[in-house]
Design a protein around this motif. Structure first.
Motif, short mmCIF file in Angstrom:
data_model
loop_
_atom_site.label_atom_id
_atom_site.label_comp_id
_atom_site.label_asym_id
_atom_site.label_seq_id
_atom_site.Cartn_x
_atom_site.Cartn_y
_atom_site.Cartn_z
N THR A 20 0.86 -1.19 0.00
CA THR A 20 0.00 0.00 0.00
C THR A 20 0.89 1.24 0.00
OG1 THR A 20 -1.40 -1.32 1.48
CG2 THR A 20 -2.10 0.96 1.08
N HIS A 166 -6.76 -3.00 5.84
CA HIS A 166 -6.56 -1.55 5.94
C HIS A 166 -6.15 -1.15 7.35
CE1 HIS A 166 -10.97 -1.87 6.93
NE2 HIS A 166 -10.69 -0.94 7.82
N ALA A 216 -8.48 1.15 -3.03
CA ALA A 216 -7.22 0.43 -2.84
C ALA A 216 -6.18 0.79 -3.90
CB ALA A 216 -7.48 -1.07 -2.86
#
Length: 267
Positions: A20, A166, A216
């Motif tokens: 991420t 997350h 995302a």
């Protein structure tokens, strides 16, 4: 087992930010370099309701360091069950764990998922690193696409395995930004796409919780047969409101969480 939550969350964070890249960039945008503390409200983990990887097996990694089960949540349309966990230390992040109700899907999906889970060794599930160990199975791209037709959640799990889906910035702890729309605007000004499913702000002051999230990041994944770029993980933002007794609400709102799950949908 990890001895404390700080150690565990550090490992979860390192693994999460590896897929991420936007996470650290968002910290910078929020002013971390100028000394703004970024406090993690909660993380979320995904799994299947099959032994040895059911929700309780993941929860064991948290309950063993003092976390207690709190609310439970049912997602009829997505066929999920979830629980959240809290630590006696109010500064410790909350944990939201969901599991896919595999038996409610087509025989084809059930067979694929059972085959994947059969490749997970029970001793791997109790190992310290399980919650950030990624994928324990081989899956080709066509199988991923097949799962995607029936359950985005199942497909995401097939591609990514065990890792935090997350992290969540606590807006209550930000000094410069006080509302979810302000944070959303900042994200959009910096080129991020905000999850608009059910509106960009999910929940309300009446729910005692408002949330938003980025869509995302998209990252290349090595499937058994080829590499493809697919949605990985996202960043969430939460603003909690005080209950009647003056303490902040610590639970979750199922209707909002339902839309947050869609942050990993392919745009």
């Amino acid at each position: 087992m990890h001895t404390n939550h700080k150690d565990l969350f550090e490992k979860l964070w390192d693994n999460y930010k590896s897929v991420t890249p936007s996470a650290e960039e968002i910290h910078r945008i929020l002013g971390a370099e100028e000394g703004q503390a970024i406090v993690n409200d909660h993380i979320a983990l995904r799994t299947f309701n099959l032994a040895p990887v059911g929700l309780d097996a993941l929860a064991e990694h948290f309950t063993s360091i003092g976390y207690k089960p709190c609310g439970e949540y049912h997602f009829e349309a997505k066929k999920l069950f979830a629980r959240h966990f809290e630590h006696p230390d109010p500064e410790a992040p909350k944990v939201f764990i969901s599991e896919l109700l595999v038996e409610e899907f087509s025989p084809e999906l059930q067979a694929i998922v059972k085959d994947m889970v059969a490749q997970v060794k029970p001793e791997d599930v109790t190992a310290d690193n399980f919650l950030y160990s990624g994928r324990h199975w081989d899956v080709d791209y066509d199988t991923y696409r097949k799962l995607l037709e029936e359950s985005e959640y199942a497909a995401w799990m097939a591609a990514w395995g065990y890792r935090s889906n997350h992290f969540t910035v606590s807006i209550n702890h930000l000094t410069q930004y006080k509302t979810v729309p302000e944070v959303n605007q900042l994200l959009k000004d910096n080129g991020y796409t905000v999850n608009a499913s059910g509106g960009e702000v999910k929940g309300s002051p009446a729910d005692l919780l408002e949330q938003s999230s980025t869509m995302a990041d998209r990252i290349p994944v090595q499937f058994a047969d080829r590499e493809e770029t697919i949605p990985s993980c996202f960043y969430e933002f939460a603003l909690r409101y005080p209950k009647e007794d003056g303490t902040l609400y610590t639970g979750f709102v199922a209707a909002s969480a339902d839309k947050i799950f869609e942050s990993t949908n392919a745009a």
